[in-house]
Design an enzyme around this catalytic site. Structure first.
Site, PDB file in Angstrom:
ATOM      1  N   CYS A 296     -20.886  -5.802  -9.615  1.00 41.70           N
ATOM      2  CA  CYS A 296     -20.103  -5.221 -10.708  1.00 41.70           C
ATOM      3  C   CYS A 296     -19.284  -4.037 -10.205  1.00 41.70           C
ATOM      4  O   CYS A 296     -19.623  -3.390  -9.202  1.00 41.70           O
ATOM      5  CB  CYS A 296     -21.022  -4.715 -11.812  1.00 41.70           C
ATOM      6  SG  CYS A 296     -21.897  -5.995 -12.710  1.00 41.70           S
TER       7      CYS A 296
ATOM      8  N   GLU B 150     -19.044  -1.083 -11.522  1.00 42.52           N
ATOM      9  CA  GLU B 150     -19.766   0.197 -11.603  1.00 42.52           C
ATOM     10  C   GLU B 150     -20.626   0.419 -10.359  1.00 42.52           C
ATOM     11  O   GLU B 150     -20.628   1.498  -9.769  1.00 42.52           O
ATOM     12  CB  GLU B 150     -20.680   0.209 -12.835  1.00 42.52           C
ATOM     13  CG  GLU B 150     -19.950   0.106 -14.151  1.00 42.52           C
ATOM     14  CD  GLU B 150     -19.810  -1.332 -14.633  1.00 42.52           C
ATOM     15  OE1 GLU B 150     -19.491  -2.230 -13.820  1.00 42.52           O
ATOM     16  OE2 GLU B 150     -20.014  -1.552 -15.837  1.00 42.52           O
TER      17      GLU B 150
END
Ligand code: THU
Length: 130
Positions: free
Chosen positions: A55, A57
């Site tokens: 991801c 993040e």
């Protein structure tokens, strides 16, 4: 530290342009503000072996930590494909790992053009730490 939410979101938007997401076609960008004051950007990077995908993040957080950062203050998340892109469960736990003891990580998302600013505990109450 005074956090410039819009600046972080602008960095997340910028990062989303580098998303490698040919499988989901769901682009995500993230920007992390570390306690040093530096901003680190990340995007989702997918793989033909789907489970290898990372991801945006975690990409941004791991970039920060690999550059020597140990505390993060805020994370902005953006997807051009979603009205508001909230962090997945795995990323919430990784944010918690690098949360300062006396300060909550601030999570910034964009919903229909306006910024939403919430503490990490809203997304992850009772995070795990050894
Ligand atoms: N994704 C992120 O990058 N961050 C999130 O918070 C949610 C999901 C990515 C992973 C995958 O590449 C695509 O979005 C669809 O799940």
């Amino acid at each position: 530290m005074n956090i410039d939410y819009k600046l972080l979101m602008d960095n997340a938007k910028d990062a989303s342009q580098n998303s490698y997401s040919p499988f989901s076609r769901f682009a995500v960008g993230a920007a992390v503000l570390a306690s040093s004051g530096k901003i680190y950007k990340g995007c989702n990077v997918e793989n033909s072996s789907f489970g290898m995908t990372i991801c945006a993040e975690r990409c941004a957080i791991f970039k920060a930590v690999s550059e020597g950062e140990r505390e993060i203050l805020a994370v902005a998340i953006y997807s051009p494909n979603s009205d508001s892109c909230y962090p997945c469960g795995a990323c919430r736990q990784v944010m918690f790992e690098f949360q300062k003891d006396d300060e909550e990580v601030v999570v910034i998302t964009e919903n229909l053009g306006s910024l939403e600013v919430k503490p990490l505990s809203y997304f992850l109450p009772c995070g795990f730490r050894i």
